[in-house]
Design an enzyme around this catalytic site. Structure first.
Site, PDB file in Angstrom:
ATOM      1  N   CYS A  74       0.838  -1.206   0.000  1.00  0.00           N
ATOM      2  CA  CYS A  74       0.000   0.000   0.000  1.00  0.00           C
ATOM      3  C   CYS A  74       0.869   1.251   0.000  1.00  0.00           C
ATOM      4  CB  CYS A  74      -0.918  -0.016   1.221  1.00  0.00           C
ATOM      5  SG  CYS A  74      -2.059   1.389   1.267  1.00  0.00           S
ATOM      6  N   CYS A  78       0.495   4.673   7.068  1.00  0.00           N
ATOM      7  CA  CYS A  78      -0.128   4.468   8.386  1.00  0.00           C
ATOM      8  C   CYS A  78       0.846   3.715   9.310  1.00  0.00           C
ATOM      9  CB  CYS A  78      -1.440   3.709   8.215  1.00  0.00           C
ATOM     10  SG  CYS A  78      -2.491   4.428   6.920  1.00  0.00           S
ATOM     11  N   CYS A  81       0.421  -0.025  10.371  1.00  0.00           N
ATOM     12  CA  CYS A  81      -0.053  -1.026   9.405  1.00  0.00           C
ATOM     13  C   CYS A  81       1.049  -1.871   8.794  1.00  0.00           C
ATOM     14  CB  CYS A  81      -0.854  -0.325   8.305  1.00  0.00           C
ATOM     15  SG  CYS A  81      -1.689  -1.526   7.236  1.00  0.00           S
ATOM     16  N   CYS A 118     -16.534  -9.401   5.332  1.00  0.00           N
ATOM     17  CA  CYS A 118     -15.866  -8.117   5.086  1.00  0.00           C
ATOM     18  C   CYS A 118     -14.600  -8.333   4.272  1.00  0.00           C
ATOM     19  CB  CYS A 118     -15.458  -7.463   6.403  1.00  0.00           C
ATOM     20  SG  CYS A 118     -16.799  -7.279   7.544  1.00  0.00           S
ATOM     21  N   CYS A 149     -19.545  -6.338   3.298  1.00  0.00           N
ATOM     22  CA  CYS A 149     -18.816  -5.138   3.726  1.00  0.00           C
ATOM     23  C   CYS A 149     -17.511  -5.107   2.957  1.00  0.00           C
ATOM     24  CB  CYS A 149     -18.536  -5.219   5.234  1.00  0.00           C
ATOM     25  SG  CYS A 149     -17.536  -3.850   5.858  1.00  0.00           S
ATOM     26  N   CYS A 209     -19.499   1.896   8.500  1.00  0.00           N
ATOM     27  CA  CYS A 209     -18.747   1.208   9.545  1.00  0.00           C
ATOM     28  C   CYS A 209     -17.487   2.048   9.764  1.00  0.00           C
ATOM     29  CB  CYS A 209     -18.388  -0.207   9.079  1.00  0.00           C
ATOM     30  SG  CYS A 209     -17.247  -1.057  10.195  1.00  0.00           S
ATOM     31  N   ARG A 281     -17.975  -2.918  17.787  1.00  0.00           N
ATOM     32  CA  ARG A 281     -17.258  -4.176  17.504  1.00  0.00           C
ATOM     33  C   ARG A 281     -15.922  -4.260  18.241  1.00  0.00           C
ATOM     34  NH1 ARG A 281     -17.072  -4.206  12.181  1.00  0.00           N
ATOM     35  NH2 ARG A 281     -19.190  -5.003  12.208  1.00  0.00           N
TER      36      ARG A 281
HETATM   37  N1  SAM Z   1      -6.753   0.462   3.202  1.00  0.00           N
HETATM   38  C1  SAM Z   1      -8.030   0.557   3.779  1.00  0.00           C
HETATM   39  C2  SAM Z   1      -8.109   1.656   4.823  1.00  0.00           C
HETATM   40  O1  SAM Z   1      -7.086   2.124   5.275  1.00  0.00           O
HETATM   41  O2  SAM Z   1      -9.232   2.033   5.155  1.00  0.00           O
HETATM   42  C3  SAM Z   1      -8.545  -0.724   4.341  1.00  0.00           C
HETATM   43  C4  SAM Z   1      -7.690  -1.653   5.159  1.00  0.00           C
HETATM   44  S1  SAM Z   1      -7.081  -1.046   6.720  1.00  0.00           S
HETATM   45  C5  SAM Z   1      -5.962  -2.329   7.107  1.00  0.00           C
HETATM   46  C6  SAM Z   1      -8.462  -1.208   7.834  1.00  0.00           C
HETATM   47  C7  SAM Z   1      -8.270  -0.828   9.272  1.00  0.00           C
HETATM   48  O3  SAM Z   1      -7.576  -1.846   9.959  1.00  0.00           O
HETATM   49  C8  SAM Z   1      -7.485   0.419   9.606  1.00  0.00           C
HETATM   50  O4  SAM Z   1      -8.228   1.582   9.424  1.00  0.00           O
HETATM   51  C9  SAM Z   1      -7.134   0.194  11.062  1.00  0.00           C
HETATM   52  O5  SAM Z   1      -8.137   0.740  11.906  1.00  0.00           O
HETATM   53  C10 SAM Z   1      -7.119  -1.325  11.195  1.00  0.00           C
HETATM   54  N2  SAM Z   1      -5.747  -1.815  11.454  1.00  0.00           N
HETATM   55  C11 SAM Z   1      -4.776  -1.986  10.537  1.00  0.00           C
HETATM   56  N3  SAM Z   1      -3.650  -2.440  11.123  1.00  0.00           N
HETATM   57  C12 SAM Z   1      -3.900  -2.545  12.455  1.00  0.00           C
HETATM   58  C13 SAM Z   1      -3.125  -2.946  13.580  1.00  0.00           C
HETATM   59  N4  SAM Z   1      -1.847  -3.296  13.454  1.00  0.00           N
HETATM   60  N5  SAM Z   1      -3.708  -2.954  14.794  1.00  0.00           N
HETATM   61  C14 SAM Z   1      -5.011  -2.584  14.924  1.00  0.00           C
HETATM   62  N6  SAM Z   1      -5.785  -2.189  13.890  1.00  0.00           N
HETATM   63  C15 SAM Z   1      -5.239  -2.162  12.672  1.00  0.00           C
HETATM   64 FE1  SF4 Z   2      -2.861   1.204   3.427  1.00  0.00          FE
HETATM   65 FE2  SF4 Z   2      -2.788   0.008   5.811  1.00  0.00          FE
HETATM   66 FE3  SF4 Z   2      -3.137   2.637   5.681  1.00  0.00          FE
HETATM   67 FE4  SF4 Z   2      -5.138   0.984   4.854  1.00  0.00          FE
HETATM   68  S1  SF4 Z   2      -4.345   1.186   6.924  1.00  0.00           S
HETATM   69  S2  SF4 Z   2      -4.359   2.843   3.802  1.00  0.00           S
HETATM   70  S3  SF4 Z   2      -3.885  -0.701   4.010  1.00  0.00           S
HETATM   71  S4  SF4 Z   2      -1.290   1.502   5.002  1.00  0.00           S
END
Ligand code: SAM
Ligand code: SF4
Ligand code: DTB
Length: 334
Positions: A74, A78, A81, A118, A149, A209, A281
């Site tokens: 990606c 973040c 992530c 989802c 979802c 959501c 959730r």
């Molecule tokens: N890329 C899309 C986005 O950012 O909306 C969808 C996937 S993203 C992985 C979905 C959510 O997963 C994030 O907004 C975050 O809240 C949660 N998430 C991702 N990594 C995480 C982690 N290491 N611990 C807890 N929540 C996490």
């Molecule tokens: Fe990309 Fe992870 Fe951020 Fe979603 S949460 S935009 S998958 S880096």
């Protein structure tokens, strides 16, 4: 005699009139939500359970199963992530899954007792030709009799309508954290970008959501502010995932210490009180929680969970452990 504080809490004041049966919807201030957090634990839980029972059967938990349909690589940064191309995690990138494999996974989830499926993609935002494949997945998963979802990142104009036409029930797009703290977690897009996508989803008539992550080094005030921002949306999200940070090695937040578990429970309770008719959730981080801690979260008003061995790239609590806990607590899956 009931102590004065408990007596005051027993009669709901105009401050927390249920939003679906009152003419006046209460808009929360950060100070009010912070005051919820600062109540003695027992009073906070009691109030949350009281609100919960006004709107839900306290013995029912909604179960969603997650599938990562496009993993890793990606462009976004973040800090929590595993899927950001900017972090050095040992995750293997995978292309968008074929529709048939996604439908087979959805059928397996349904057979195990999930009511919603989802599908998550590691995109900043979907390209139109990728979206077409996701639309096909939504149509076919919906045809299995599951709620659908997706979480695909930021949407461009017209994309939410296409998802709605395909039969999408929910779009997940988390605010993730307080606007004030956002820049310390993510720099490649803004909190306002997230709000913009949420508005498009709402306008298209798709259920929203949206929730967040706690345990990223934010303050209690930041946590209260995030809940305030969610609760005060033009319409609160139907579904509010509360994730406990899963520290992933190689990400900037990979070494953060765990949050006090009672602070997590307080966050669930504050989400329940501020968004009384939403499903709250219990999301990422459940594998690391004891059965007793999860039970406290249900008592605080959590009534939804991710069910299945995996979240997106990390492990979830085992199905057999979840089934045993439901049995021990007399919980029913919906
Ligand atoms: N890329 C899309 C986005 O950012 O909306 C969808 C996937 S993203 C992985 C979905 C959510 O997963 C994030 O907004 C975050 O809240 C949660 N998430 C991702 N990594 C995480 C982690 N290491 N611990 C807890 N929540 C996490
Ligand atoms: Fe990309 Fe992870 Fe951020 Fe979603 S949460 S935009 S998958 S880096
Ligand atoms: C949400 O709030 N949590 C889910 C879902 N929405 C997409 C994702 C949790 C991901 C946890 C880390 C991982 O497995 O990569």
């Amino acid at each position: 005699m009931m102590p004065a504080t408990a007596a005051a809490l027993a009669t709901p004041s105009a401050d927390f009139l249920p939003q679906d049966s009152a003419h006046v919807r209460h808009l929360w201030s950060v100070a009010e939500v912070l005051a919820l957090y600062e109540q003695p634990f027992m009073e906070l839980i009691w109030r949350a359970q009281t609100v919960h029972r006004q709107h839900f059967d306290a013995n029912e938990i909604q179960r969603s199963t997650l599938l990562s349909i496009k993993t890793g690589g990606c462009s976004e940064d973040c800090s929590y992530c595993s899927q950001s191309a900017r972090h050095d995690t040992d995750l293997e990138r995978e292309r968008l899954m074929p529709v048939g494999e996604v439908v087979a996974a959805a059928q397996a989830a349904k057979d195990k007792g999930a009511s919603r499926f989802c599908m998550g993609a590691a995109w900043r935002s979907p390209k139109d030709n990728d979206l077409d494949k996701v639309l096909e997945m939504v149509r076919e998963v919906k045809a299995l009799g599951l709620q659908t979802c997706v979480t695909l990142g930021m949407l461009k104009e017209g994309q939410a309508e296409k998802l709605k036409d395909a039969g999408l029930d929910y779009y997940n797009h988390n605010l993730d954290t307080d606007k004030e703290f956002y820049g310390q977690v993510i720099k490649s897009h803004t909190h306002d970008d997230r709000l913009d996508t949420l508005e498009q989803v709402r306008d298209a008539g798709i259920n929203v959501c949206s929730g967040g992550i706690i345990g990223m080094g934010e303050s209690r005030r930041n946590r209260a502010a995030m809940l305030t921002q969610l609760a005060n949306l033009p319409k609160p999200p139907e579904s509010v995932p509360i994730n406990n940070l899963v520290p992933v090695p190689g990400t900037p937040f990979g070494e953060l210490p765990p949050l006090d578990p009672f602070e997590f429970v307080r966050t669930i309770a504050a989400a329940r009180i501020t968004m009384p008719t939403s499903y709250v959730r219990l999301s990422a981080g459940r594998q690391e929680m004891t059965d007793e801690l999860q039970t406290l979260c249900f008592l605080a008003g959590a009534n939804s969970m991710f069910y299945g061995e995996h979240l997106l790239t990390t492990d979830n609590a085992d199905i057999s452990r979840d089934d045993a806990l439901f049995e021990r607590l007399g919980l029913r899956a919906v």
